[in-house]
Design a protein around this motif. Sequence first.
Motif, PDB file in Angstrom:
ATOM      1  N   PRO A 197      16.704 -37.621   2.779  1.00 56.91           N
ATOM      2  CA  PRO A 197      17.933 -36.874   3.011  1.00 56.91           C
ATOM      3  C   PRO A 197      17.763 -36.115   4.331  1.00 56.91           C
ATOM      4  CG  PRO A 197      16.582 -35.676   1.472  1.00 56.91           C
ATOM      5  CD  PRO A 197      15.825 -36.915   1.854  1.00 56.91           C
ATOM      6  N   ALA A 198      18.840 -35.864   4.995  1.00 56.72           N
ATOM      7  CA  ALA A 198      18.826 -35.035   6.207  1.00 56.72           C
ATOM      8  C   ALA A 198      20.041 -34.126   6.107  1.00 56.72           C
ATOM      9  CB  ALA A 198      18.884 -35.900   7.456  1.00 56.72           C
ATOM     10  N   ASP A 199      19.800 -32.839   5.927  1.00 63.66           N
ATOM     11  CA  ASP A 199      20.896 -31.891   5.735  1.00 63.66           C
ATOM     12  C   ASP A 199      20.504 -30.554   6.337  1.00 63.66           C
ATOM     13  OD1 ASP A 199      18.978 -31.077   3.933  1.00 63.66           O
ATOM     14  OD2 ASP A 199      20.095 -31.697   2.166  1.00 63.66           O
ATOM     15  N   GLU A 200      20.990 -29.454   5.758  1.00 62.81           N
ATOM     16  CA  GLU A 200      20.688 -28.127   6.304  1.00 62.81           C
ATOM     17  C   GLU A 200      19.188 -27.856   6.333  1.00 62.81           C
ATOM     18  OE1 GLU A 200      22.323 -28.132   3.132  1.00 62.81           O
ATOM     19  OE2 GLU A 200      24.332 -28.341   3.903  1.00 62.81           O
TER      20      GLU A 200
ATOM     21  N   LYS B 107      30.770 -28.633   5.766  1.00 63.37           N
ATOM     22  CA  LYS B 107      30.813 -27.315   6.400  1.00 63.37           C
ATOM     23  C   LYS B 107      29.498 -26.606   6.124  1.00 63.37           C
ATOM     24  CE  LYS B 107      35.750 -26.687   6.423  1.00 63.37           C
ATOM     25  NZ  LYS B 107      36.884 -25.863   6.063  1.00 63.37           N
ATOM     26  N   MET B 108      28.884 -26.099   7.193  1.00 64.06           N
ATOM     27  CA  MET B 108      27.601 -25.415   7.093  1.00 64.06           C
ATOM     28  C   MET B 108      27.659 -24.138   7.903  1.00 64.06           C
ATOM     29  SD  MET B 108      25.000 -28.484   7.905  1.00 64.06           S
ATOM     30  CE  MET B 108      25.381 -30.157   7.513  1.00 64.06           C
ATOM     31  N   GLN B 109      26.667 -23.301   7.707  1.00 65.56           N
ATOM     32  CA  GLN B 109      26.534 -22.103   8.532  1.00 65.56           C
ATOM     33  C   GLN B 109      25.742 -22.489   9.774  1.00 65.56           C
ATOM     34  OE1 GLN B 109      27.932 -19.073   8.008  1.00 65.56           O
ATOM     35  NE2 GLN B 109      28.973 -20.093   6.323  1.00 65.56           N
ATOM     36  N   GLY B 110      26.238 -22.116  10.917  1.00 64.16           N
ATOM     37  CA  GLY B 110      25.553 -22.467  12.148  1.00 64.16           C
ATOM     38  C   GLY B 110      26.037 -21.649  13.318  1.00 64.16           C
ATOM     39  N   VAL B 111      25.509 -21.961  14.477  1.00 63.71           N
ATOM     40  CA  VAL B 111      25.843 -21.251  15.708  1.00 63.71           C
ATOM     41  C   VAL B 111      27.031 -21.931  16.368  1.00 63.71           C
ATOM     42  CG1 VAL B 111      24.978 -20.548  17.962  1.00 63.71           C
ATOM     43  CG2 VAL B 111      23.462 -20.551  16.001  1.00 63.71           C
TER      44      VAL B 111
ATOM     45  N   GLY C   4      28.615 -18.737  12.386  1.00 61.10           N
ATOM     46  CA  GLY C   4      29.746 -18.946  11.498  1.00 61.10           C
ATOM     47  C   GLY C   4      29.725 -20.324  10.884  1.00 61.10           C
ATOM     48  N   GLU C   5      30.866 -20.722  10.346  1.00 63.65           N
ATOM     49  CA  GLU C   5      30.988 -21.998   9.679  1.00 63.65           C
ATOM     50  C   GLU C   5      31.236 -23.108  10.699  1.00 63.65           C
ATOM     51  OE1 GLU C   5      34.261 -22.832   6.765  1.00 63.65           O
ATOM     52  OE2 GLU C   5      32.672 -22.165   5.408  1.00 63.65           O
ATOM     53  N   VAL C   6      30.443 -24.154  10.641  1.00 61.96           N
ATOM     54  CA  VAL C   6      30.588 -25.293  11.542  1.00 61.96           C
ATOM     55  C   VAL C   6      30.582 -26.578  10.726  1.00 61.96           C
ATOM     56  CG1 VAL C   6      29.490 -24.160  13.506  1.00 61.96           C
ATOM     57  CG2 VAL C   6      28.095 -25.447  11.915  1.00 61.96           C
TER      58      VAL C   6
END
Length: 184
Positions: free
Chosen positions: A144-147, A103-107, A118-120
């Motif tokens: 690594p590939a993340d936020e 879960k990340m913050q995103g559009v 919000g949370e995506v």
Amino acid sequence: MKLFVIATFFAVTAAAPSSYKLEYKAPSYPAPSYPEPKYPTPSYLTPAYPASAYPTPSYNKDNKYADITITSQSDVRNLDGSSQWSYAQSDYTTREESQVQKKMQGVTYDSYGKESYGEVLGNTNKGSSYWVSPEGQKFTLTWPADEAGFQPKGDHLPVTPVHVYELPVAPVHIPFNGKGYKIY
């Protein structure tokens, strides 16, 4: 009533003669014989193609990569959305990757196309790869590939230069006697 039905069944089976013979015998027929069909021998016409405008490609029969084979391979997909896969080749090339849903913050967009933050659910990925160049140089790449995005690391990758000197500063204009500017 049930006892009467069961007793009747046993009485009928006991009274029936045990030497019944099958009266009907299925007929047997001889296999049909058909004469060999006599078809005319086909004659094919060779199509007349125009000469090629390009030469026939020649393939290098001494291809040094022809003998490379996969020596191991795995692929695991989990119900929670995570996965891991890897392979290794006979030329010592390897690759491993794993990814996890997080879960990340995103559009996000609703059904009317309205955008909201919000949370995506997104994927985070990490992996490594190893290979040997045709010149014999060994390369290792990890990432690594993340936020924060894709962040590759390897000794063969270029590095941003570090400045060891002070960068020049633009000149400052200070009023001089109220009539003009003096440049320092």
